[in-house]
Enzyme design. Sequence first.
Site, PDB file in Angstrom:
ATOM      1  N   LYS A 155     -18.987 -39.821 -42.631  1.00  0.00           N
ATOM      2  CA  LYS A 155     -18.430 -40.405 -43.855  1.00  0.00           C
ATOM      3  C   LYS A 155     -16.937 -40.701 -43.693  1.00  0.00           C
ATOM      4  O   LYS A 155     -16.127 -40.398 -44.546  1.00  0.00           O
ATOM      5  CB  LYS A 155     -18.666 -39.456 -45.033  1.00  0.00           C
ATOM      6  CG  LYS A 155     -20.140 -39.215 -45.294  1.00  0.00           C
ATOM      7  CD  LYS A 155     -20.367 -38.404 -46.533  1.00  0.00           C
ATOM      8  CE  LYS A 155     -21.818 -38.106 -46.779  1.00  0.00           C
ATOM      9  NZ  LYS A 155     -22.719 -39.224 -46.791  1.00  0.00           N
ATOM     10  N   CYS A 156     -16.600 -41.309 -42.578  1.00  0.00           N
ATOM     11  CA  CYS A 156     -15.213 -41.571 -42.200  1.00  0.00           C
ATOM     12  C   CYS A 156     -15.004 -43.082 -42.088  1.00  0.00           C
ATOM     13  O   CYS A 156     -15.954 -43.824 -41.824  1.00  0.00           O
ATOM     14  CB  CYS A 156     -14.952 -40.883 -40.852  1.00  0.00           C
ATOM     15  SG  CYS A 156     -13.353 -41.211 -40.099  1.00  0.00           S
ATOM     16  N   GLY A 157     -13.785 -43.516 -42.257  1.00  0.00           N
ATOM     17  CA  GLY A 157     -13.480 -44.926 -42.053  1.00  0.00           C
ATOM     18  C   GLY A 157     -13.774 -45.394 -40.638  1.00  0.00           C
ATOM     19  O   GLY A 157     -14.006 -46.584 -40.409  1.00  0.00           O
ATOM     20  N   PHE A 158     -13.790 -44.468 -39.689  1.00  0.00           N
ATOM     21  CA  PHE A 158     -14.076 -44.810 -38.293  1.00  0.00           C
ATOM     22  C   PHE A 158     -15.567 -44.675 -37.943  1.00  0.00           C
ATOM     23  O   PHE A 158     -15.960 -44.970 -36.819  1.00  0.00           O
ATOM     24  CB  PHE A 158     -13.255 -43.927 -37.342  1.00  0.00           C
ATOM     25  CG  PHE A 158     -11.772 -44.145 -37.445  1.00  0.00           C
ATOM     26  CD1 PHE A 158     -11.197 -45.356 -37.086  1.00  0.00           C
ATOM     27  CD2 PHE A 158     -10.942 -43.145 -37.916  1.00  0.00           C
ATOM     28  CE1 PHE A 158      -9.824 -45.568 -37.185  1.00  0.00           C
ATOM     29  CE2 PHE A 158      -9.568 -43.329 -38.024  1.00  0.00           C
ATOM     30  CZ  PHE A 158      -9.010 -44.547 -37.661  1.00  0.00           C
ATOM     31  N   THR A 159     -16.391 -44.247 -38.891  1.00  0.00           N
ATOM     32  CA  THR A 159     -17.819 -44.045 -38.630  1.00  0.00           C
ATOM     33  C   THR A 159     -18.492 -45.266 -38.000  1.00  0.00           C
ATOM     34  O   THR A 159     -19.337 -45.099 -37.122  1.00  0.00           O
ATOM     35  CB  THR A 159     -18.548 -43.604 -39.923  1.00  0.00           C
ATOM     36  OG1 THR A 159     -17.975 -42.364 -40.355  1.00  0.00           O
ATOM     37  CG2 THR A 159     -20.033 -43.413 -39.680  1.00  0.00           C
TER      38      THR A 159
END
Length: 159
Positions: free
Chosen positions: A35-39
């Site tokens: 659930k990360c912007g980098f996912t």
Amino acid sequence: MGTIYDFTAKTIDGSEKPLTDFSGQVLLVVNTASKCGFTPQYEGLEALYRKYGAKGFSVLGFPCNQFGGQEPGDAAEIAQFCSRSYDVTFPLFGKIDVNGAEAHPLFQYLKGEAKGVLGSEPIKWNFTKFLVDRNGKVAGRFAPTTTPKDLEKEIEKII
């Protein structure tokens, strides 16, 4: 300890895996989160795995919930998310800590071998990447903002 082959880690299904099983391969070790912007980098990591896998390359994904609580799921939820959302086939491991007193020994080693910005050891965020050569030695550390595609030249140098 001299190489990453001196370590073991629990796989996403909970079994112990000696990293000697990856002996002789070029590895990209990454702390991941769902659930990360980098996912979306999962897609690029899988693309690298598929492109270079036959040449002795593997990605090792280590879910971590230490950065903004962005990996809240249990092992089954993480595995299902990675498979369903990004068709991940590279090896995933159980959720670990990468910083602090409970940091997994593998990540303690990686951070000691390849310092971050201004010589700092702590990992700053999800999707920090460590490139490891065929001898199990750390060849480089890359920030979360470094995309998997950006790493192709570095991988090709040592593969």
